[in-house]
Design an enzyme around this catalytic site. Structure first.
Site, PDB file in Angstrom:
ATOM      1  N   GLU A   2      10.039 -19.894   8.315  1.00 53.97           N
ATOM      2  CA  GLU A   2       9.611 -20.217   9.697  1.00 53.97           C
ATOM      3  C   GLU A   2       8.192 -20.759   9.727  1.00 53.97           C
ATOM      4  N   GLN A  41       0.849  -1.201   0.000  1.00 56.95           N
ATOM      5  CA  GLN A  41       0.000   0.000   0.000  1.00 56.95           C
ATOM      6  C   GLN A  41       0.885   1.250   0.000  1.00 56.95           C
TER       7      GLN A  41
HETATM    8  C1  LIG Z   1      27.801  -9.493  13.252  1.00 56.94           C
HETATM    9  C2  LIG Z   1      27.145  -9.640  14.595  1.00 56.94           C
HETATM   10  C3  LIG Z   1      25.658 -10.169  14.622  1.00 56.94           C
HETATM   11  C4  LIG Z   1      24.992  -9.868  15.947  1.00 56.94           C
HETATM   12  C5  LIG Z   1      23.801 -10.690  16.314  1.00 56.94           C
HETATM   13  C6  LIG Z   1      22.516 -10.116  15.929  1.00 56.94           C
HETATM   14  C7  LIG Z   1      21.426 -11.027  16.354  1.00 56.94           C
HETATM   15  C8  LIG Z   1      20.463 -11.293  15.239  1.00 56.94           C
HETATM   16  C9  LIG Z   1      19.334 -12.195  15.730  1.00 56.94           C
HETATM   17  C10 LIG Z   1      18.129 -12.120  14.807  1.00 56.94           C
HETATM   18  C11 LIG Z   1      16.990 -12.907  15.375  1.00 56.94           C
HETATM   19  C12 LIG Z   1      16.000 -13.325  14.647  1.00 56.94           C
HETATM   20  C13 LIG Z   1      15.934 -13.168  13.189  1.00 56.94           C
HETATM   21  C14 LIG Z   1      16.580 -14.319  12.508  1.00 56.94           C
HETATM   22  C15 LIG Z   1      16.479 -14.187  11.044  1.00 56.94           C
HETATM   23  C16 LIG Z   1      16.123 -15.499  10.570  1.00 56.94           C
HETATM   24  C17 LIG Z   1      15.774 -15.515   9.140  1.00 56.94           C
HETATM   25  C18 LIG Z   1      14.893 -16.676   8.996  1.00 56.94           C
HETATM   26  C19 LIG Z   1      15.357 -17.612   7.974  1.00 56.94           C
HETATM   27  C20 LIG Z   1      14.441 -18.750   7.895  1.00 56.94           C
HETATM   28  C21 LIG Z   1      14.631 -19.890   8.539  1.00 56.94           C
HETATM   29  C22 LIG Z   1      13.701 -21.042   8.384  1.00 56.94           C
HETATM   30  O1  LIG Z   1      12.726 -21.007   7.698  1.00 56.94           O
HETATM   31  S1  LIG Z   1      14.109 -22.446   9.258  1.00 56.94           S
HETATM   32  C23 LIG Z   1      12.914 -23.634   8.843  1.00 56.94           C
HETATM   33  C24 LIG Z   1      11.588 -23.343   9.453  1.00 56.94           C
HETATM   34  N1  LIG Z   1      10.662 -24.420   9.232  1.00 56.94           N
HETATM   35  C25 LIG Z   1       9.478 -24.440   9.746  1.00 56.94           C
HETATM   36  O2  LIG Z   1       9.068 -23.520  10.424  1.00 56.94           O
HETATM   37  C26 LIG Z   1       8.684 -25.691   9.521  1.00 56.94           C
HETATM   38  C27 LIG Z   1       7.244 -25.525   9.885  1.00 56.94           C
HETATM   39  N2  LIG Z   1       6.699 -26.746  10.390  1.00 56.94           N
HETATM   40  C28 LIG Z   1       6.561 -27.011  11.708  1.00 56.94           C
HETATM   41  O3  LIG Z   1       6.951 -26.223  12.558  1.00 56.94           O
HETATM   42  C29 LIG Z   1       5.899 -28.296  12.086  1.00 56.94           C
HETATM   43  O4  LIG Z   1       6.082 -29.275  11.198  1.00 56.94           O
HETATM   44  C30 LIG Z   1       4.420 -28.104  12.353  1.00 56.94           C
HETATM   45  C31 LIG Z   1       4.288 -27.231  13.592  1.00 56.94           C
HETATM   46  C32 LIG Z   1       3.694 -27.419  11.203  1.00 56.94           C
HETATM   47  C33 LIG Z   1       3.715 -29.446  12.590  1.00 56.94           C
HETATM   48  O5  LIG Z   1       4.530 -30.258  13.361  1.00 56.94           O
HETATM   49  P1  LIG Z   1       4.122 -31.734  13.753  1.00 56.94           P
HETATM   50  O6  LIG Z   1       5.323 -32.376  14.336  1.00 56.94           O
HETATM   51  O7  LIG Z   1       3.451 -32.408  12.638  1.00 56.94           O
HETATM   52  O8  LIG Z   1       3.170 -31.451  14.895  1.00 56.94           O
HETATM   53  P2  LIG Z   1       1.601 -31.410  15.019  1.00 56.94           P
HETATM   54  O9  LIG Z   1       1.019 -32.777  14.928  1.00 56.94           O
HETATM   55  O10 LIG Z   1       0.991 -30.385  14.140  1.00 56.94           O
HETATM   56  O11 LIG Z   1       1.499 -30.926  16.506  1.00 56.94           O
HETATM   57  C34 LIG Z   1       1.746 -31.801  17.608  1.00 56.94           C
HETATM   58  C35 LIG Z   1       1.759 -30.983  18.865  1.00 56.94           C
HETATM   59  O12 LIG Z   1       2.976 -30.239  18.935  1.00 56.94           O
HETATM   60  C36 LIG Z   1       2.701 -28.875  19.110  1.00 56.94           C
HETATM   61  N3  LIG Z   1       3.787 -28.116  18.478  1.00 56.94           N
HETATM   62  C37 LIG Z   1       4.138 -28.092  17.172  1.00 56.94           C
HETATM   63  N4  LIG Z   1       5.208 -27.288  17.001  1.00 56.94           N
HETATM   64  C38 LIG Z   1       5.527 -26.828  18.219  1.00 56.94           C
HETATM   65  C39 LIG Z   1       6.548 -25.952  18.699  1.00 56.94           C
HETATM   66  N5  LIG Z   1       7.447 -25.367  17.877  1.00 56.94           N
HETATM   67  N6  LIG Z   1       6.598 -25.705  20.010  1.00 56.94           N
HETATM   68  C40 LIG Z   1       5.692 -26.258  20.872  1.00 56.94           C
HETATM   69  N7  LIG Z   1       4.700 -27.079  20.475  1.00 56.94           N
HETATM   70  C41 LIG Z   1       4.622 -27.352  19.181  1.00 56.94           C
HETATM   71  C42 LIG Z   1       1.361 -28.682  18.454  1.00 56.94           C
HETATM   72  O13 LIG Z   1       0.747 -27.509  18.902  1.00 56.94           O
HETATM   73  C43 LIG Z   1       0.657 -29.941  18.872  1.00 56.94           C
HETATM   74  O14 LIG Z   1       0.220 -29.794  20.192  1.00 56.94           O
HETATM   75  P3  LIG Z   1      -1.026 -30.627  20.700  1.00 56.94           P
HETATM   76  O15 LIG Z   1      -1.109 -30.261  22.135  1.00 56.94           O
HETATM   77  O16 LIG Z   1      -0.768 -32.054  20.426  1.00 56.94           O
HETATM   78  O17 LIG Z   1      -2.183 -30.110  19.898  1.00 56.94           O
HETATM   79  C1  LIG Z   2      13.906 -16.458   2.276  1.00 55.20           C
HETATM   80  C2  LIG Z   2      13.848 -17.833   2.845  1.00 55.20           C
HETATM   81  C3  LIG Z   2      14.772 -18.206   3.802  1.00 55.20           C
HETATM   82  C4  LIG Z   2      14.752 -19.505   4.321  1.00 55.20           C
HETATM   83  N1  LIG Z   2      15.702 -19.882   5.214  1.00 55.20           N
HETATM   84  C5  LIG Z   2      15.711 -21.136   5.694  1.00 55.20           C
HETATM   85  C6  LIG Z   2      16.721 -21.562   6.613  1.00 55.20           C
HETATM   86  O1  LIG Z   2      17.587 -20.796   7.006  1.00 55.20           O
HETATM   87  N2  LIG Z   2      16.707 -22.847   7.024  1.00 55.20           N
HETATM   88  C7  LIG Z   2      15.764 -23.725   6.615  1.00 55.20           C
HETATM   89  O2  LIG Z   2      15.809 -24.872   7.040  1.00 55.20           O
HETATM   90  N3  LIG Z   2      14.776 -23.346   5.780  1.00 55.20           N
HETATM   91  C8  LIG Z   2      14.727 -22.078   5.295  1.00 55.20           C
HETATM   92  N4  LIG Z   2      13.739 -21.688   4.437  1.00 55.20           N
HETATM   93  C9  LIG Z   2      12.699 -22.647   4.049  1.00 55.20           C
HETATM   94  C10 LIG Z   2      11.349 -22.354   4.684  1.00 55.20           C
HETATM   95  O3  LIG Z   2      11.390 -22.600   6.057  1.00 55.20           O
HETATM   96  C11 LIG Z   2      10.258 -23.204   4.026  1.00 55.20           C
HETATM   97  O4  LIG Z   2      10.191 -22.839   2.666  1.00 55.20           O
HETATM   98  C12 LIG Z   2       8.935 -22.979   4.706  1.00 55.20           C
HETATM   99  O5  LIG Z   2       8.927 -23.564   5.992  1.00 55.20           O
HETATM  100  C13 LIG Z   2       7.737 -23.501   3.893  1.00 55.20           C
HETATM  101  O6  LIG Z   2       7.870 -24.832   3.615  1.00 55.20           O
HETATM  102  P1  LIG Z   2       7.757 -25.428   2.132  1.00 55.20           P
HETATM  103  O7  LIG Z   2       8.705 -24.677   1.282  1.00 55.20           O
HETATM  104  O8  LIG Z   2       7.896 -26.875   2.287  1.00 55.20           O
HETATM  105  O9  LIG Z   2       6.293 -25.071   1.640  1.00 55.20           O
HETATM  106  P2  LIG Z   2       5.126 -26.078   1.351  1.00 55.20           P
HETATM  107  O10 LIG Z   2       4.735 -26.744   2.617  1.00 55.20           O
HETATM  108  O11 LIG Z   2       5.422 -26.946   0.202  1.00 55.20           O
HETATM  109  O12 LIG Z   2       3.979 -25.052   0.975  1.00 55.20           O
HETATM  110  C14 LIG Z   2       3.370 -24.943  -0.311  1.00 55.20           C
HETATM  111  C15 LIG Z   2       1.861 -24.709  -0.135  1.00 55.20           C
HETATM  112  O13 LIG Z   2       1.283 -25.843   0.478  1.00 55.20           O
HETATM  113  C16 LIG Z   2       0.480 -25.451   1.565  1.00 55.20           C
HETATM  114  N5  LIG Z   2       0.501 -26.490   2.602  1.00 55.20           N
HETATM  115  C17 LIG Z   2       1.518 -27.291   2.987  1.00 55.20           C
HETATM  116  N6  LIG Z   2       1.166 -28.044   4.018  1.00 55.20           N
HETATM  117  C18 LIG Z   2      -0.094 -27.735   4.337  1.00 55.20           C
HETATM  118  C19 LIG Z   2      -1.002 -28.150   5.348  1.00 55.20           C
HETATM  119  N7  LIG Z   2      -0.670 -29.066   6.263  1.00 55.20           N
HETATM  120  N8  LIG Z   2      -2.226 -27.579   5.367  1.00 55.20           N
HETATM  121  C20 LIG Z   2      -2.565 -26.644   4.464  1.00 55.20           C
HETATM  122  N9  LIG Z   2      -1.741 -26.201   3.498  1.00 55.20           N
HETATM  123  C21 LIG Z   2      -0.516 -26.734   3.425  1.00 55.20           C
HETATM  124  C22 LIG Z   2       1.102 -24.170   2.069  1.00 55.20           C
HETATM  125  O14 LIG Z   2       0.163 -23.390   2.792  1.00 55.20           O
HETATM  126  C23 LIG Z   2       1.538 -23.520   0.760  1.00 55.20           C
HETATM  127  O15 LIG Z   2       0.435 -22.805   0.240  1.00 55.20           O
HETATM  128  C24 LIG Z   2      13.753 -20.414   3.891  1.00 55.20           C
HETATM  129  C25 LIG Z   2      12.806 -20.017   2.939  1.00 55.20           C
HETATM  130  C26 LIG Z   2      12.847 -18.754   2.416  1.00 55.20           C
HETATM  131  C27 LIG Z   2      11.826 -18.352   1.395  1.00 55.20           C
END
Ligand SMILES: CCCCCCCCCC/C=C\CCCCCCC/C=C/C(=O)SCCNC(=O)CCNC(=O)[C@H](O)C(C)(C)COP(=O)(O)OP(=O)(O)OC[C@H]1O[C@@H](n2cnc3c(N)ncnc32)[C@H](O)[C@@H]1OP(=O)(O)O
Ligand SMILES: Cc1cc2nc3c(=O)[nH]c(=O)nc-3n(C[C@H](O)[C@H](O)[C@H](O)COP(=O)(O)OP(=O)(O)OC[C@H]3O[C@@H](n4cnc5c(N)ncnc54)[C@H](O)[C@@H]3O)c2cc1C
Length: 671
Positions: free
Chosen positions: A432, A402
């Site tokens: 994340e 926007q």
């Molecule tokens: C030079 C000097 C520098 C100085 C320093 C400066 C400091 C800088 C710091 C900056 C800080 C921050 C910024 C950082 C910048 C980072 C950039 C980011 C880059 C990106 C990184 C990434 O993407 S990493 C990869 C991330 N991936 C994901 O997030 C994957 C997503 N999927 C999931 O999390 C799980 O698979 C999902 C939660 C979707 C499902 O999990 P599953 O095992 O299938 O579980 P469920 O069946 O759904 O759930 C079971 C129960 O567990 C509970 N639960 C699930 N997750 C969590 C959790 N994380 N914690 C607690 N509980 C959890 C869920 O609620 C269910 O509970 P229930 O009671 O059974 O219902």
């Molecule tokens: C800029 C950037 C930085 C990253 N940095 C890191 C890193 O440092 N370390 C690292 O490990 N990863 C990193 N990643 C990866 C990132 O964490 C994943 O891409 C992210 O968690 C999404 O997972 P995916 O790519 O498998 O998407 P997918 O799960 O394949 O998603 C594709 C589509 O499917 C849908 N979908 C998937 N599952 C479901 C569900 N259960 N219910 C409904 N819809 C669903 C989603 O909503 C989405 O619309 C980074 C990604 C980016 C873009």
């Protein structure tokens, strides 16, 4: 009242805006950053960095290739590491964040994931035997690490990650392997070229039994030559929407052996003879993600603030069109549509940053609890940070867009800084945990809260309002102009909507179940409604946080913050009017009342708009925007910026000489 940004030589329209300020901008800045001392420290860092040749950019990065940008960023990173203490307290998280923003920018740098995830993962999940060795070396930057979890084939569904870590009792080692192409790690930041170590998420196998995803420390490159070690294939995944200066990478591991202690074993453990002990909470291994989701809020609040600063200042400087005949062209900020586009973004940026402050306190309390063996705060925090991560990244993305469009044609130019800002910020909707998926985590929690509320059981922090008795009819517009009661009436209406949507989603889910579907299939049939409930619940949480911060703010800034809160709440209620109307809690007349109050808020805030964005106190270096510069001298700067384009190094481009001129010549000779 003083706006502290006024300086001689500034654009007169901006100066005029600053003179209408009704509060002390420094007081608001100090409130936003925690104290006057913090504000002063930020400014000192800015001043020192701006004057330092190590951080000067003779050519803006907009005009450089990706490789050149990475080189420039690596050089600055080295300078930050070696000279950081000249600029700030390097042990202070916020000072370091500010230093990095000032010195390097937002597009990524070699240590982003080292500090953002690698170190937090080790500190939060590794046991003493491993941390004693690796953390001092990682902190000393003898080694650099990435967080390698996502694979080409799986990111969201961690349970199905394919990379394996198989325990070999005989040698007390894990064998780490990439069994298929889709098992390659893909996306991890700084994995491609910068890191020589990584925390790698693998499926743990013991005696042929699959136990689930666990993290392992793996060395990827030789510490001396930086060449990949035998059995390791690692590289950059190529150009992407933004984060040009981050080497998001790929990784394949061919039966790499690591010692047993390299498993991150603070919570789950494998004994030397291969006995597995689960963690005290099943998801403690996912703790690094909760950490990042919580801290992302601050960065995304600041991203939206950047866009709001650019759009507001530029709209005060830009004159175009007339509201009435016979008067000079107006500042575009005087158009109601422009105000309606931009002012809610200012309010939302404040709301996000204030919400972050609440979450940060909760996160710290949870970590303290875990250290004492208690995990009871984790489920609530996981649920609300999952919702906030999703709502805030989406809200900030829409808001930046926007603001960009509000800058007209110049908003489309990289000179505005907004296209790049959008590219970086919008990644947060995906990383994340993809937003739709994370909202479902919140929804799951809401379903439990609905059940607890119906049974009269205790409710935890974020869902405590489920236990309140609804008055049945909204008080909006019936509080006789008492602003505090008006705010409470709006909060009550939003809480009512969130609660109702959660109950209805729960009933829909149950109904499908009664119709014979499994719980899981039935869930998939109601996830749109589930996510809607999760979003509204999260927006209630934000509104409450904002309200709490405003009502407890110092008297000197409370009036302007109260105006901003009014705008925020009116905007949120109008935006979610359909939810308020659906069950008759609010009437059409009440929604019309909310709209008229919102338009009044736009007029009320108009004289303070520039001062509210000035109070974010982002420097010109951080803004990195010709349109948003503090002095408002936009047009000359725009021309000087364009002059730096490499297309302007010569008057006649080689491509024109080689193809276009001969073509024109041929066409002329045909006549
Ligand atoms: C030079 C000097 C520098 C100085 C320093 C400066 C400091 C800088 C710091 C900056 C800080 C921050 C910024 C950082 C910048 C980072 C950039 C980011 C880059 C990106 C990184 C990434 O993407 S990493 C990869 C991330 N991936 C994901 O997030 C994957 C997503 N999927 C999931 O999390 C799980 O698979 C999902 C939660 C979707 C499902 O999990 P599953 O095992 O299938 O579980 P469920 O069946 O759904 O759930 C079971 C129960 O567990 C509970 N639960 C699930 N997750 C969590 C959790 N994380 N914690 C607690 N509980 C959890 C869920 O609620 C269910 O509970 P229930 O009671 O059974 O219902
Ligand atoms: C800029 C950037 C930085 C990253 N940095 C890191 C890193 O440092 N370390 C690292 O490990 N990863 C990193 N990643 C990866 C990132 O964490 C994943 O891409 C992210 O968690 C999404 O997972 P995916 O790519 O498998 O998407 P997918 O799960 O394949 O998603 C594709 C589509 O499917 C849908 N979908 C998937 N599952 C479901 C569900 N259960 N219910 C409904 N819809 C669903 C989603 O909503 C989405 O619309 C980074 C990604 C980016 C873009």
């Amino acid at each position: 009242m003083p706006n502290r940004c006024i300086k001689e030589g500034d654009n007169p329209d901006l100066t005029k805006e600053r003179k209408t300020c009704t509060f002390d901008t420094d007081e608001l800045t100090a409130n936003l950053y925690g104290s006057r001392n913090n504000m002063e420290r930020r400014r000192e860092i800015t001043k020192k960095i701006s004057a330092d040749p190590d951080f000067a950019d003779p050519i803006p990065h907009d005009f450089l290739s990706r490789e050149k940008c990475i080189e420039a960023t690596a050089k600055k990173t080295k300078a930050v590491v070696q000279r950081g203490s000249e600029f700030c307290d390097v042990t202070n998280y916020y000072e370091m964040l500010h230093l990095i923003n000032e010195a390097i920018g937002i597009g990524g740098y070699p240590l982003a994931l080292h500090y953002g995830m690698f170190l937090p993962a080790l500190e939060g999940q590794a046991e003493k035997e491993l941390t004693d060795d690796i953390i001092p070396r990682a902190k000393n930057l003898e080694v650099i690490g990435a967080y390698a979890q996502t694979e080409m084939g799986h990111g969201t569904n961690l349970r199905e990650l394919e990379t394996t870590a198989t325990y070999d009792k005989a040698t007390q080692e894990f064998i780490i392997n990439t069994p298929t192409r889709s098992a390659m790690k893909w996306w991890p930041g700084n994995l491609g070229k910068m890191s020589n170590y990584a925390v790698v998420t693998c499926q743990l196998f013991i005696d042929g039994r699959k136990i689930g995803p666990h993290n392992f420390l793996v060395q990827l490159r030789c510490e001396k030559t930086h060449e990949p070690l035998p059995g390791i294939i690692v590289g950059d995944i190529g150009p992407k929407m933004a984060f040009d200066t981050n080497d998001n990478g790929f990784l394949a591991l061919d039966n790499i052996r690591v010692p047993r202690k390299n498993m991150l074993m603070k919570h789950a453990k494998v004994s030397p003879d291969g006995v597995y002990t689960p963690p005290m909470h099943a998801k403690l291994n996912y703790g690094t993600m909760v950490y990042v989701r919580a801290h992302m809020l601050y960065a995304h609040g600041q991203f939206l603030a950047t866009a709001a600063i650019v759009a507001t200042r530029y709209s005060a400087v830009r004159r175009q069109g007339r509201i009435e005949h016979g008067v000079p062209e107006v500042q575009i900020l005087d158009y109601q549509t422009q105000q309606h586009r931009i002012f809610p973004q200012i309010a939302r940026a404040y709301a996000i940053i204030f919400t972050y402050m609440d979450i940060k306190d909760q996160y710290d309390a949870m970590i303290k609890g875990i250290a004492e063996g208690q995990t009871d705060l984790l489920p609530d925090l996981h649920a609300i940070t999952s919702g906030l991560k999703s709502v805030v990244t989406h809200m900030a993305g829409l808001g930046i867009e926007q603001c960009r469009m509000a800058c007209g044609g110049h908003g489309y130019s990289d000179a505005s800084g907004l296209p790049k800002l959008y590219g970086v910020q919008i990644g947060g909707c995906t990383y994340e945990g993809e937003n739709m998926v994370m909202l479902q985590q919140t929804a799951r929690y809401l379903m439990k809260a609905v059940a607890s509320a119906l049974q009269g059981k205790p409710l935890s922090h974020s869902v405590a309002y489920f236990g309140k008795k609804s008055s049945g009819k909204s008080r909006i517009g019936k509080e006789g102009g008492d602003i505090a009661r008006e705010h409470e009436a709006m909060l009550e209406a939003l809480e009512h909507a969130a609660c109702r949507l959660s109950v209805e989603a729960s009933q829909m889910w149950e109904k499908r179940g009664r119709g014979g579907e499994t719980k899981e299939r039935a869930w998939n049939g109601v996830t749109v409604e589930m996510n809607r409930a999760a979003r509204v619940h999260t927006r209630v949480f934000m509104a409450r946080s904002f309200h709490r911060r405003v009502t407890s703010s110092p008297p000197s800034i409370r009036p302007v913050l109260t105006d901003l809160l009014s705008l925020y709440l009116h905007y949120e209620c109008v935006d979610m009017a359909h939810h308020l109307l659906e069950d008759g809690f609010c009437s059409g007349e009440q929604i019309r009342y909310l709209k008229s109050r919102l338009y009044e808020d736009l007029t009320t805030l108009r004289p303070n708009a520039v001062s509210l964005v000035d109070s974010f106190d982002q420097s010109d270096r951080e803004l990195n925007s010709v349109l948003g510069r503090r002095d408002g001298n936009v047009y000359e700067a725009l021309y000087q910026w364009a002059r730096k384009s490499e297309l302007n190094y010569t008057d006649v481009l080689p491509a024109v000489q080689k193809y276009v001129m001969p073509m024109m010549e041929e066409n002329r000779s045909k006549l």
